[in-house]
Design an enzyme around this catalytic site. Structure first.
Site, PDB file in Angstrom:
ATOM      1  N   ARG A 276      -4.237  -7.543  24.719  1.00  0.00           N
ATOM      2  CA  ARG A 276      -5.451  -7.367  25.534  1.00  0.00           C
ATOM      3  C   ARG A 276      -5.421  -8.151  26.836  1.00  0.00           C
ATOM      4  O   ARG A 276      -6.094  -7.766  27.793  1.00  0.00           O
ATOM      5  CB  ARG A 276      -6.686  -7.761  24.714  1.00  0.00           C
ATOM      6  CG  ARG A 276      -7.037  -6.770  23.618  1.00  0.00           C
ATOM      7  CD  ARG A 276      -8.143  -7.291  22.740  1.00  0.00           C
ATOM      8  NE  ARG A 276      -8.443  -6.362  21.643  1.00  0.00           N
ATOM      9  CZ  ARG A 276      -9.061  -6.712  20.514  1.00  0.00           C
ATOM     10  NH1 ARG A 276      -9.449  -7.978  20.349  1.00  0.00           N
ATOM     11  NH2 ARG A 276      -9.281  -5.823  19.581  1.00  0.00           N
TER      12      ARG A 276
ATOM     13  N   HIS B 182     -22.678  -4.280  15.050  1.00  0.00           N
ATOM     14  CA  HIS B 182     -22.886  -5.414  15.941  1.00  0.00           C
ATOM     15  C   HIS B 182     -24.076  -5.134  16.857  1.00  0.00           C
ATOM     16  O   HIS B 182     -24.307  -3.998  17.280  1.00  0.00           O
ATOM     17  CB  HIS B 182     -21.665  -5.629  16.841  1.00  0.00           C
ATOM     18  CG  HIS B 182     -20.496  -6.233  16.132  1.00  0.00           C
ATOM     19  ND1 HIS B 182     -20.574  -6.829  14.899  1.00  0.00           N
ATOM     20  CD2 HIS B 182     -19.192  -6.340  16.519  1.00  0.00           C
ATOM     21  CE1 HIS B 182     -19.372  -7.273  14.548  1.00  0.00           C
ATOM     22  NE2 HIS B 182     -18.524  -6.988  15.514  1.00  0.00           N
TER      23      HIS B 182
ATOM     24  N   SER C 204     -18.573  -7.168   8.441  1.00  0.00           N
ATOM     25  CA  SER C 204     -17.403  -6.302   8.283  1.00  0.00           C
ATOM     26  C   SER C 204     -16.403  -6.451   9.414  1.00  0.00           C
ATOM     27  O   SER C 204     -15.279  -5.963   9.301  1.00  0.00           O
ATOM     28  CB  SER C 204     -17.842  -4.839   8.176  1.00  0.00           C
ATOM     29  OG  SER C 204     -18.593  -4.457   9.309  1.00  0.00           O
TER      30      SER C 204
ATOM     31  N   SER D 147       0.811  -1.221   0.000  1.00  0.00           N
ATOM     32  CA  SER D 147       0.000   0.000   0.000  1.00  0.00           C
ATOM     33  C   SER D 147       0.840   1.264   0.000  1.00  0.00           C
ATOM     34  O   SER D 147       0.292   2.366  -0.099  1.00  0.00           O
ATOM     35  CB  SER D 147      -0.926   0.012   1.224  1.00  0.00           C
ATOM     36  OG  SER D 147      -1.849  -1.053   1.176  1.00  0.00           O
TER      37      SER D 147
ATOM     38  N   GLN E 119     -23.240 -10.518  15.041  1.00  0.00           N
ATOM     39  CA  GLN E 119     -22.075  -9.800  14.542  1.00  0.00           C
ATOM     40  C   GLN E 119     -22.119  -9.562  13.047  1.00  0.00           C
ATOM     41  O   GLN E 119     -22.443 -10.450  12.259  1.00  0.00           O
ATOM     42  CB  GLN E 119     -20.812 -10.585  14.918  1.00  0.00           C
ATOM     43  CG  GLN E 119     -20.606 -10.690  16.405  1.00  0.00           C
ATOM     44  CD  GLN E 119     -19.460 -11.596  16.799  1.00  0.00           C
ATOM     45  OE1 GLN E 119     -19.489 -12.193  17.880  1.00  0.00           O
ATOM     46  NE2 GLN E 119     -18.448 -11.722  15.963  1.00  0.00           N
TER      47      GLN E 119
ATOM     48  N   CYS F 156     -14.422  -5.531  19.122  1.00  0.00           N
ATOM     49  CA  CYS F 156     -15.552  -4.694  18.728  1.00  0.00           C
ATOM     50  C   CYS F 156     -16.869  -5.148  19.349  1.00  0.00           C
ATOM     51  O   CYS F 156     -17.781  -4.333  19.530  1.00  0.00           O
ATOM     52  CB  CYS F 156     -15.672  -4.621  17.208  1.00  0.00           C
ATOM     53  SG  CYS F 156     -15.601  -6.203  16.343  1.00  0.00           S
TER      54      CYS F 156
END
Length: 357
Positions: free
Chosen positions: A108, A263, A168, A46, A165, A138
């Site tokens: 996390r 979601h 995406s 990219s 969910q 998310c």
């Protein structure tokens, strides 16, 4: 690369060209400008792309050591990358004195890395022994602002949730898979006979365990002991960490549904004392990051189609349990790319920038 824009702290956005990165660049243009140099970094494939950030054309750099030249103490690097990339590069960036905000699962569960949702535990940002702050999954992010506000009032004692969910959450591959599958079943009578949807979709179900069009898939993540998925266990662990309830009983079932963005969760929360639905609604109305939409008689309740592209968690169907005076049931929706990832990471980064203002 553009010249520095102001005297504020520098911000590196790593993973700027991904699905979450695209949303984050939009958010940066909509919020107060606290940043100096905003540097965009992505994979080598990219590199060289030019993207607009707050009205300025900015070239995307390849992820290398040189991409962070000039970064040091008081600056922030925001990682929107897979866990393996974050695990590899975050320590190299923090070695410069730069704070890393990581949106992957890499840190996390690390006790030396705070897991933060600013509406719930903003103060945790300030204690970061490794120089890293993590954002939650998310799904956790969608419900935790509402849950945190109720916990502060009533004391959460037990939690059971089911997630619905959006595709995406699996990135562009998830969205593209759902769109492809929908095109194969649209205008047909599929879904009325055993296996007809599966045959139409074929073996390529994308990142999902089964066809998603005209279907729901009760699985997300990797298999763990006793039939639990990694995603379910993550939501459990993250909820405990963010709320500071290490022994909280939590049951989670993760389900993929044929929705592109947003979601949703059904939540049954049991508290330490009796809860009144009317008072719970007042708490939710006042909670930061939460909007209450709760008038079923008028057909008003949140849906993911309405939450898509918005910042808050939308809460409705708030009702006291019929069987337990200490339990509350509600439904919540949030944009998984926005509040579930990009916005939460931006809010964390702004808190850190405020320390150096």
């Amino acid at each position: 690369m553009t010249a520095p824009r102001s005297s504020g702290p520098a911000l590196a956005v790593v993973g700027a060209t991904g699905a979450v990165g695209t949303i984050l660049l939009q958010i940066l243009s909509q919020r107060a400008d606290v940043w100096g140099d905003i540097r965009l970094i992505a994979s080598p494939r990219s590199a060289g792309r030019v993207l607009a950030v707050r009205g300025q054309e900015t070239e995307v750099l390849a992820l290398t050591e040189d991409a962070f030249d000039g970064f040091g103490a008081g600056d922030v690097a925001l990682f929107l990358t897979p866990a393996a990339v974050s695990a590899r590069w975050a320590p190299a960036v923090t070695a410069r004195g730069t704070v890393v905000v990581d949106q992957s699962a890499a840190f996390r569960e690390d006790p030396e890395v705070p897991l933060v949702v600013p509406e719930v535990n903003a103060g945790a940002v300030r204690t970061r022994p490794r120089g890293i702050v993590a954002g939650p999954d998310c799904v956790t992010a969608a419900m935790i602002a509402a849950l945190g506000a109720l916990h502060a009032e009533y004391g959460l004692a037990e939690l059971a949730v089911s997630s619905y969910q959006a595709a995406s959450a699996a990135g562009r591959a998830g969205s593209e898979a759902l769109r492809r599958q929908l095109s194969l079943v649209a205008g047909t009578s599929l879904g009325e006979q055993p296996g007809d949807v599966r045959r139409a979709v074929g073996e390529d179900t994308g990142p999902f365990a089964a066809p998603l069009a005209l279907n729901v898939v009760p699985w997300s993540g990797e298999l763990r002991e006793d039939g639990w998925s990694s995603h379910e266990l993550a939501v459990r662990a993250e909820t405990r960490r963010i709320l500071g309830l290490e022994a909280l009983p939590v049951a989670v079932t993760c389900v993929q549904v044929p929705v592109l963005t947003g979601h949703s969760l059904t939540v049954r929360a049991r508290f330490e004392r009796e809860v009144a639905a009317a008072h719970a609604r007042e708490i939710l109305e006042a909670a930061p990051g939460v909007v209450l939409v709760d008038d079923p008689a008028a057909g008003e309740f949140p849906t993911p189609a309405d939450a898509a592209g918005t910042d808050p968690a939308w809460v409705g169907r708030v009702r006291a349990s019929l069987d337990d005076a200490r339990s509350l049931e509600f439904f919540v929706c949030a944009d998984n790319l926005r509040k579930g990832a990009a916005l939460n990471a931006t809010q964390i980064s702004e808190l850190i920038a405020g320390e150096f203002a």
